[in-house]
Design a protein around this motif. Structure first.
Motif, mmCIF file in Angstrom:
data_model
loop_
_atom_site.group_PDB
_atom_site.id
_atom_site.type_symbol
_atom_site.label_atom_id
_atom_site.label_comp_id
_atom_site.label_asym_id
_atom_site.label_seq_id
_atom_site.Cartn_x
_atom_site.Cartn_y
_atom_site.Cartn_z
ATOM 1 N N ALA A 130 13.086 -4.988 3.062
ATOM 2 C CA ALA A 130 13.968 -4.529 2.032
ATOM 3 C C ALA A 130 13.703 -4.520 0.835
ATOM 4 C CB ALA A 130 15.276 -5.270 2.432
ATOM 5 N N ASP A 131 12.994 -5.503 0.109
ATOM 6 C CA ASP A 131 12.470 -5.868 -0.952
ATOM 7 C C ASP A 131 11.633 -4.578 -1.486
ATOM 8 O OD1 ASP A 131 13.754 -7.985 -2.486
ATOM 9 O OD2 ASP A 131 11.942 -9.034 -2.666
ATOM 10 N N PHE A 132 10.752 -4.229 -0.926
ATOM 11 C CA PHE A 132 9.799 -3.242 -1.275
ATOM 12 C C PHE A 132 10.603 -1.740 -1.115
ATOM 13 C CE2 PHE A 132 6.545 -6.477 -0.330
ATOM 14 C CZ PHE A 132 5.830 -6.062 -1.195
ATOM 15 N N ALA A 133 11.487 -1.709 -0.265
ATOM 16 C CA ALA A 133 12.074 -0.435 -0.131
ATOM 17 C C ALA A 133 13.110 -0.292 -1.437
ATOM 18 C CB ALA A 133 12.902 -0.153 1.040
ATOM 19 N N ALA A 134 13.337 -1.360 -2.001
ATOM 20 C CA ALA A 134 14.232 -1.245 -3.095
ATOM 21 C C ALA A 134 13.413 -1.026 -4.389
ATOM 22 C CB ALA A 134 15.073 -2.552 -3.413
ATOM 23 N N ILE A 135 12.330 -0.809 -4.480
ATOM 24 C CA ILE A 135 11.354 -0.562 -5.370
ATOM 25 C C ILE A 135 11.633 1.074 -5.999
ATOM 26 C CG2 ILE A 135 9.062 -0.211 -6.516
ATOM 27 C CD1 ILE A 135 8.332 -2.763 -4.839
ATOM 28 N N THR A 180 6.256 -5.730 17.816
ATOM 29 C CA THR A 180 7.356 -4.768 17.849
ATOM 30 C C THR A 180 8.338 -5.165 16.685
ATOM 31 O OG1 THR A 180 7.209 -5.135 20.124
ATOM 32 C CG2 THR A 180 9.181 -3.871 19.456
ATOM 33 N N LEU A 181 8.582 -6.364 16.225
ATOM 34 C CA LEU A 181 9.254 -6.484 15.184
ATOM 35 C C LEU A 181 8.725 -6.039 13.916
ATOM 36 C CD1 LEU A 181 11.650 -8.252 13.806
ATOM 37 C CD2 LEU A 181 9.906 -10.133 13.565
ATOM 38 N N LEU A 182 7.445 -6.269 13.891
ATOM 39 C CA LEU A 182 6.745 -5.491 12.525
ATOM 40 C C LEU A 182 6.755 -4.086 12.536
ATOM 41 C CD1 LEU A 182 3.807 -6.607 10.766
ATOM 42 C CD2 LEU A 182 3.300 -4.424 12.025
ATOM 43 N N ILE A 183 6.842 -3.545 13.519
ATOM 44 C CA ILE A 183 6.781 -2.093 13.647
ATOM 45 C C ILE A 183 8.239 -1.734 13.258
ATOM 46 C CG2 ILE A 183 6.575 0.068 15.296
ATOM 47 C CD1 ILE A 183 4.295 -1.400 16.395
ATOM 48 N N ARG A 184 8.990 -2.152 13.974
ATOM 49 C CA ARG A 184 10.483 -1.891 13.605
ATOM 50 C C ARG A 184 10.904 -2.030 12.258
ATOM 51 N NH1 ARG A 184 13.401 -5.067 17.652
ATOM 52 N NH2 ARG A 184 13.597 -6.351 16.037
ATOM 53 N N THR A 185 10.628 -3.165 11.678
ATOM 54 C CA THR A 185 10.844 -3.386 10.454
ATOM 55 C C THR A 185 10.104 -2.434 9.417
ATOM 56 O OG1 THR A 185 10.685 -5.615 10.821
ATOM 57 C CG2 THR A 185 10.621 -5.088 8.543
ATOM 58 N N HIS A 227 12.774 0.689 7.524
ATOM 59 C CA HIS A 227 13.040 0.747 6.099
ATOM 60 C C HIS A 227 12.395 2.045 5.330
ATOM 61 C CE1 HIS A 227 14.353 -3.233 6.779
ATOM 62 N NE2 HIS A 227 14.793 -3.351 5.720
ATOM 63 N N GLY A 228 11.973 2.871 6.288
ATOM 64 C CA GLY A 228 11.350 4.025 5.851
ATOM 65 C C GLY A 228 9.875 4.067 5.677
ATOM 66 N N PHE A 229 9.311 3.310 6.153
ATOM 67 C CA PHE A 229 7.725 3.120 5.970
ATOM 68 C C PHE A 229 7.222 3.459 7.170
ATOM 69 C CE2 PHE A 229 9.509 -0.166 3.068
ATOM 70 C CZ PHE A 229 8.713 0.255 1.909
ATOM 71 N N HIS A 230 5.861 4.053 7.032
ATOM 72 C CA HIS A 230 5.162 4.331 8.067
ATOM 73 C C HIS A 230 4.375 3.075 8.926
ATOM 74 C CE1 HIS A 230 1.911 5.896 10.641
ATOM 75 N NE2 HIS A 230 0.954 4.959 9.948
ATOM 76 N N ALA A 231 4.512 3.291 10.187
ATOM 77 C CA ALA A 231 4.229 1.675 10.763
ATOM 78 C C ALA A 231 3.176 2.284 11.756
ATOM 79 C CB ALA A 231 5.537 1.201 11.880
ATOM 80 N N ALA A 279 0.577 -1.279 0.012
ATOM 81 C CA ALA A 279 0.070 0.088 0.034
ATOM 82 C C ALA A 279 0.903 1.250 0.042
ATOM 83 C CB ALA A 279 -0.809 0.162 1.164
ATOM 84 N N GLN A 280 2.098 1.434 0.708
ATOM 85 C CA GLN A 280 2.714 2.405 0.786
ATOM 86 C C GLN A 280 3.883 2.460 -0.422
ATOM 87 O OE1 GLN A 280 4.393 3.114 4.711
ATOM 88 N NE2 GLN A 280 2.916 1.816 5.750
ATOM 89 N N THR A 281 4.020 1.621 -1.224
ATOM 90 C CA THR A 281 4.905 1.705 -2.257
ATOM 91 C C THR A 281 4.233 1.768 -3.783
ATOM 92 O OG1 THR A 281 6.042 -0.075 -1.039
ATOM 93 C CG2 THR A 281 6.715 0.464 -3.285
#
Lengths: 422, 971
Positions: A212-217, A301-306, A310-314, A165-167
């Motif tokens: 990371a995969d999505f952040a690389a798009i 916490t893991l999900l939010i941190r991830t 990677h520069g996404f809104h959590a 959704a964010q990409t």
């Protein structure tokens, strides 16, 4: 007649081997993973993809027309599938969730059974997926380890939904985010079939890889109208239920935030102890939820941190989300999506997704309160909140719904241009 | 050059602006659904006159998809209005715009906000048009008429369909047209304010826009009065959206090219369709031949006819039908004409005609039926009145003795009966939401400029009928709009409408999933079935051949005549007005408030030449007989008396207010005692009234919530003016566990409505509002929890005190329930001793409120039966298994009461359901199954704001008639 309705076929343990279980499609991404996990447990199952006007027609034909739209659609979808001739009717079972709350939704399973008898599929057993101990003779056998796995898969699903959704709205090459999501769904399903990926160790490895995969798009992050979607759980997620709302919003050049499915699970857990705290109960009842919630906090916490790394809104952690209700709605409001829906709206507004579609079936009882009933209060506290309630129903037309959404978007767009770019 | 195109649901508007932004050209016209063609033509016209190149934008609900597909910028219409208003009418605070189908309110100052009505709301132009058609007037004539109004009636403002259910009976009762017209405008105003302002006050400079507000000065005046402002209707008030679109346009388009693209698009059809009604001409002819066989014998009716005749008069909602038969039940004469507002003069002229043309006429009996049954009977001194369901059944049975299913679709109502062994075993009547289907077809045809017959014919060979769903006519309307936009032809729309009417009947009224559920011998009747498209659609949808008598539209009148013939003694001479009296016949109508009790019924009084009067609109017999109902056989009345007996006592600690709404109708004894014991003076709001509702309606956030919940706003508003220390209205997820069910929830609305009050009512900013979550289902915990809650505001309250108060409260609650059950037992005993029927009027505790039940309880007692409540008998059965999850306390009582009725010969259940009660979608099916399995009839009365009891009366009388017939059969 009465006999027929009470002597419905039970789902027995032996049927695990002989029957194929059909699953209604509510949240397409998350449910794909849940289906895979059921297969891993030795069940044969299939996530229903059938849609189209037949589904709704059958629902109207076999269910009281004033019943809420999700019940109509889910039952229509099942009947349409059974009508298709694709399934061996003596070796097919259906699964449906049951929340056990004070809303009509707890009754879907009974409506489904009635409809099956009427439509001549009396032999098809219905499995109840619930955590409240209802339907003991036809419940889906839940074990703690399996539950633990399910939770992990929901988190994976929520993460994939959020990442795409964010990409997607900003990607420079159309289709990249969709492809990435599909790729990861394949990988995950494969891993789930091998009973992997659910441990904390593996999640810690996989989740960052996904992000990371999505952040690389490659993206071009121009300001877009940010829209949040809240609502009754089925019409909120299901494209069948909400006339492809997400797609429509995407076509209007918006970024869409669909709060995760996990929030609803946590909400249900939370309510167990909150009920005891409000009306009385023993120590275990008063604190059981806290322990359970704490148990899954690590994954959250893991999900939010991830996402953040990677520069996404959590999304907010659940324990913070709960606090948003203060002064707005009571935590005892636990029918339907209850206080969670209100809190999600506030969270979205605070996070910049101030344009909100509040989706509900026409005449949804809980949403009179926690949806439509709270908009005024939210607006008072957050004047920028731009919320539009939309009712879904077999004969509500798309043009009316989209017109109202467009009005909300026009206001959102105007604000977007007024606001200084930062 | 700038061009703005506004394509609404009924009209198309266009403006052309030059560089100086002055209007060079503008147009406002109806598009009669030829949206694409009209737009194309308009653009070509402009291109020719002003050149091809323009900054063009499209707006309007019907223009939405179209704009995208031809690559022209689209501006949402409310947004466009705001753009235009900011430019043309600076200083405006608020805009009210009514369009064909949508209503909008825009707040421009003090936090700008735009609002549109939800999908289930009327109050718009199409509604006004529909009402004008009903009154046989043009919209202009209606406006003129409204100026002569002396008073206004209450008309439901939920939506057009509901309003129609109120308006039609007013017409039939002979209310003055001027008053009805004014009442319609008031309903529009109420709907708009309640649905859209939602508590936000409308003040300052108000601008009125859109067709209805431009054309009707009366409507503007109504808004002015309701809002307490003087609003203005600016120049070009019809063109604001188009102007906004023109201002907004930022992209240059070539108009001819856009028109070309529209032309191409017009050819493509993208809507959802269904198979055609007839595949070919042969099929159609076979169909015609089959139906031609179903006819009633006719006899010549010469001027010298002197044998006894029986006259049946069916004064329906939209038509008046008269049938004259001979002693052999053959038809001599028929008359079928639209009801032009007042049926009385029409019936008179038919009777006059009969007398004139047949000097030797011997009328043996006259029987009236239909909506106007009572009025016609009183006016012309008819011998008998018969409830229309019975009339229809009588006719169908005469036609086809082995009939086992009858479906009648008239203009306003649909009636279906299942016949088992020669007696009515089940009655299905449509509820408000699916009413008006028949006349909708007619209104719609007229709106498109067709006669209804011609319009229906168009659909017979349509290749791809539009799929319009099966909700109500309001929704159908908007589905049509969408289909038109998607290029559906008029023929396909016509066929789609016919199919939709049928689907409404089958899935919403009969709720049949297969033809077997109906039976083998089906008779279809009612004027709507003259429409061959409807007839064919019905046969196709159910997959059976049915019988449609050639007098399908006259079956009510024919049945009435048969009924009279059956009753009349040989040689009888009818009590009908004779020639002289008929010639001197006069009718005068006035209306007044009864004023004999607190109900203040709005009476319509018809006075005839012989001085006799006919009163309608009354809830009890007092204005007719002068005597009040004693209430001795009405447990509803007893409950009200009990509840109202709780009065504030001495004030030691403060004043607490309890709103008498929703669950307080049962828990008032509990909370009143609890707070009184704690030393509070406890006040409660009064019985609901129209006025109380209107005072609170402005703050209702969700217009589709049930009426009982919406009343809560008025109750809180009332309490807020009493100078109380606090209003107490707790949220209660759980109700008391009576051991009848698997769980003991309240429904979501009852449980949490206080949250809505807290979130939307400004009153609670001045009066403390205590609405914590409280559970009285665990008495020990309750004491602890409520102590903590109250201590927050009343720190001196002690624990022990609370415990004692709680004990007293529980005791009082138990006592209250015991009193209700004791009185219930007494009423049942008395009724049995007097040989009366007992009706369990099963609803929720709050259905006791007369504003909610509209006096249905007294309507039943007036017809001679006793009324008890569901909770008076629910404790007489043990918990039993249900096929649905039995999880709500109030509804568990309903199931239990139904179960109990099955064991009592003289007891029948009538289920009261509030519109919008989602829970009842589940409970009504279950209750019906319980009753049917016990050999009982299921009668459901759906109620809302609607005050007119016409349909309810028919339903109840049908029930009584069916019960009597069953009794006769057994005897």
């Amino acid at each position: 007649m009465e006999q027929e309705y009470t002597n419905y076929p039970r789902f027995t343990p032996e049927m695990k081997k002989t029957h194929k279980i059909l699953i209604p499609n509510m949240a397409p991404v998350q449910f794909q993973l849940l289906a895979a996990s059921m297969e891993q447990q030795g069940y044969t199952c299939e996530l229903l993809e059938n849609c189209g006007s037949e589904v709704c027609e059958l629902g109207l034909k076999y269910v009281h027309n004033d019943t809420c739209y999700p019940a109509l659609l889910v039952i229509g979808q099942f009947l349409d599938a059974l009508n298709s001739g694709k399934y061996d009717l003596d070796h097919t079972a259906l699964i449906i969730t049951q929340t056990g709350g004070g809303c009509r939704a707890s009754n879907y399973i009974h409506l489904l059974r009635k409809a099956l008898v009427k439509a001549g599929y009396g032999q098809v057993p219905v499995v109840s997926l619930n955590f409240s101990g209802l339907e003991k003779d036809s419940g889906f056998p839940m074990t703690m380890p399996f539950m633990r796995k399910l939770l992990s898969y929901i988190y994976y699903g929520d993460l994939l939904v959020a990442l795409r959704a964010q990409t997607e709205p900003y990607e420079t090459k159309k289709g990249a985010a969709k492809a990435a999501q599909e790729k990861w769904l394949d990988i995950l399903c494969d891993k789930i079939h091998h009973d992997r990926s659910w441990s904390m160790r593996e999640m810690k490895k996989l989740m960052p890889q996904m992000a990371a995969d999505f952040a690389a798009i490659p993206v071009n992050r121009v300001p877009k109208v940010k829209v949040g979607v809240v609502g009754e759980i089925y019409v909120k997620y299901s494209p069948l239920g909400n006339n492809d709302l997400e797609q429509f919003l995407a076509s209007q050049d918006c970024e869409v935030n669909l709060p995760g499915l996990m929030g609803f699970v946590q909400y249900c857990i939370y309510n167990y102890s909150e009920t005891a705290r409000l009306y009385g109960g023993n120590f275990l009842q008063r604190h059981g939820s806290d322990w359970l919630l704490r148990g899954i906090e690590n994954t959250e916490t893991l999900l939010i941190r991830t996402l953040k790394q990677h520069g996404f809104h959590a999304p907010l952690p659940f324990r913070e989300l709960v606090k948003l209700s203060k002064g707005i709605i009571g935590m005892g409001n636990k029918m339907g999506e209850g206080w969670l829906l209100t809190c999600e709206m506030i969270e979205l507004v605070q996070a910049g997704y101030e344009n909100i579609v509040c989706a509900q079936p026409f005449g949804c009882l809980p949403n009179h309160i926690c949806g439509k009933g709270m908009i005024n209060k939210i607006r008072e506290l957050y004047p920028t909140a731009n919320i539009t309630p939309i009712d879904y129903d077999p004969s509500a037309t798309r043009v009316n719904q989209e017109n109202r959404i467009k009005l909300m978007l026009a206001v959102g767009r105007e604000r977007l241009t007024e606001r200084p770019v930062h | 050059m700038r061009v703005g195109l506004d394509i609404g649901s009924t009209t198309i508007k266009c403006v052309v602006l030059d560089e100086a932004e002055t209007i060079r050209y503008s147009t406002y016209e109806r598009h009669f659904s030829h949206i694409v063609e009209k737009s194309e033509e308009l653009l070509r016209r402009i291109a020719e006159q002003f050149g091809d190149c323009a900054e063009l934008a499209i707006s309007g609900s019907a223009g939405m998809g179209m704009a995208d597909s031809v690559g022209v910028p689209f501006v949402q219409e409310v947004f466009a209005t705001r753009v235009a208003a900011n430019r043309l009418a600076p200083g405006t605070d608020c805009i009210i715009e009514l369009g064909g189908e949508d209503a909008k309110i825009l707040f421009l100052t003090g936090g700008s906000e735009v609002r549109m009505n939800g999908s289930c709301a009327g109050g718009t132009g199409a509604f006004i048009d529909q009402m004008a058609t009903l009154l046989k007037m043009s919209a202009d004539e209606m406006d003129t008429a409204a100026k002569q109004a002396e008073k206004t009636y209450t008309i439901a403002s939920r939506c057009g369909v509901f309003a129609k259910s109120d308006v039609q009976p007013l017409i039939n009762q002979g209310a003055r047209t001027a008053d009805i017209a004014a009442s319609i405008y008031h309903a529009v105003v109420n709907q708009t304010i309640a649905g859209l302002a939602q508590g936000r006050p409308i003040t300052g400079n108000v601008l009125y826009l859109g067709g209805p507000l431009t054309f009707s000065g009366c409507l503007r005046k109504c808004f002015d009065e309701a809002l307490g402002v003087i609003g203005t209707c600016p120049e070009n008030s019809l063109l604001f959206v188009a102007l906004g679109a023109a201002f907004y346009a930022d992209r240059t388009s070539n108009l001819t090219e856009v028109a070309d693209r529209l032309h191409q698009r017009g050819a493509s059809e993208t809507y959802r369709s269904q198979p055609p009604l007839f595949d070919n001409q042969e099929q159609y002819e076979a169909f015609l031949a089959r139906h031609a066989k179903a006819s009633v014998p006719r006899m010549p009716f010469g001027a010298d006819y002197a044998a006894p005749v029986h006259i049946g008069i069916d004064s329906g909602s939209t038509t008046v039908k008269v049938v004259v038969i001979d002693e052999e039940q053959r038809i001599l004469f028929t008359d079928y004409r639209p009801n032009l507002g007042n049926p009385v003069p029409l019936i008179r002229s038919v009777l006059q005609q009969l007398y004139d043309e047949h000097p030797a006429l011997h009328v043996a009996s006259v029987t009236t039926t239909g909506y106007g049954e009572d009025l016609a009977k009183a006016a012309f001194h008819a011998d008998y009145g018969v409830v229309e369901t019975v009339a229809h059944f009588t006719a169908a049975r005469h036609f086809l003795p082995q009939v086992d299913f009858i479906i009648d679709i008239g203009g306003q109502d649909m009636k279906c009966f299942k016949i088992d062994q020669g007696a009515i075993s089940n009655i299905f009547l449509n509820e408000a939401c699916s009413s008006g289907c028949g006349s909708f077809l007619q209104t719609f045809a007229q709106a498109l400029g067709y006669e209804v017959k011609e319009f229906a014919k168009l659909g017979l060979f349509a290749d791809r009928p539009v799929d319009l769903g099966s909700r109500c006519t309001v929704f159908m309307n908007s589905s049509v709009k969408q289909a038109q936009k998607d290029g559906a032809s008029i023929a396909n729309i016509s066929a789609g409408l016919s199919i939709s009417v049928v689907k409404n009947a089958i899935y919403k009224v009969i709720r049949a999933s297969s033809p077997e559920a109906l039976g083998r011998n089906i008779v279809v009747q009612g004027g709507t079935f003259y429409n061959e498209a409807v007839l064919r659609a019905f046969e196709k949808e159910m997959g059976v051949d049915v019988i449609r008598p050639d007098i399908a539209g006259l079956m009510g009148a024919y049945g009435a005549a048969l009924y009279g013939q059956g009753k009349a003694a040989s040689g009888q001479v009818s009590s009908l007005l004779d020639r002289k009296a008929l010639a001197a016949f006069r009718q005068e109508t006035r209306s007044e408030i009864c004023g004999k009790c607190g109900n203040n019924c709005q009476l319509t009084i018809n006075t005839f030449a012989d001085g006799e009067t006919f009163i309608s609109g009354n809830r009890c017999d007092r204005p007719v007989t002068g005597e009040a109902d004693s209430g001795a056989l009405n447990l509803y009345a007893y409950k009200r008396k009990l509840i109202l007996s709780y009065k504030p006592s001495e004030n030691r600690r403060g004043k607490i207010g309890l709103p008498l709404c929703l669950n307080f109708w049962e828990l008032l004894p509990f909370w009143h005692t609890f707070f009184t014991k704690l030393g509070f003076a406890v006040y409660h709001s009064p019985l609901s009234s129209r006025d109380l509702y209107l005072k609170g309606q402005g703050t209702i956030p969700s217009d589709t919530a049930c009426f009982p919940a919406k009343l809560a706003h008025g109750h809180v508003q009332f309490l807020s003016r009493l100078g109380l220390d606090a209003i107490f209205y707790p949220c209660m997820t759980y109700n008391i566990d009576e051991g009848l069910s698997d769980n003991h929830y309240n429904c979501p609305v009852v449980a949490y409505y206080p949250e809505v009050i807290a979130g939307n009512c400004p009153e609670i900013k001045t009066t403390k509002f205590i609405y914590d979550y409280v559970g009285i289902h665990r008495p020990k915990d309750f004491t602890k929890k409520i102590h903590a809650i109250l201590r927050r505001d009343f720190p001196d309250i002690g624990k022990e005190e609370v415990r004692r108060a709680a004990d007293a409260a529980y005791a009082e609650y138990a006592n209250h329930m015991a009193l209700v059950r004791k009185e219930g037992a007494r009423i049942i005993d008395q009724a049995r001793a007097e040989g009366r029927r007992i009706i369990v009027l099963a609803g929720r505790p709050y259905h006791v409120d007369p504003e909610i039940n509209h006096g249905i309880d007294t309507l039943i007692t007036r017809s001679g039966a006793a009324v008890v409540t569901e909770d008076a008998v629910s404790n007489r059965v043990d918990k039993f298994p249900t096929t649905v999850l039995n999880q709500w306390t109030y509804h568990a009582r309903l199931y239990a009461a139904a179960r109990y009725c099955c064991t009592q010969k003289d007891m029948d259940l009538v289920h009261l359901v509030s519109f919008g009660c989602g829970v009842d979608a589940i409970t009504s099916d279950e209750t019906q199954e319980i009753l049917l399995s016990g050999g009982k009839l299921y009668t459901q009365l759906k109620i809302d704001e609607i005050t007119n009891l016409g349909a309810v009366r028919i339903r109840l009388r049908s029930l009584f008639a069916a019960l009597e017939e069953q009794d006769e059969k057994e005897a």
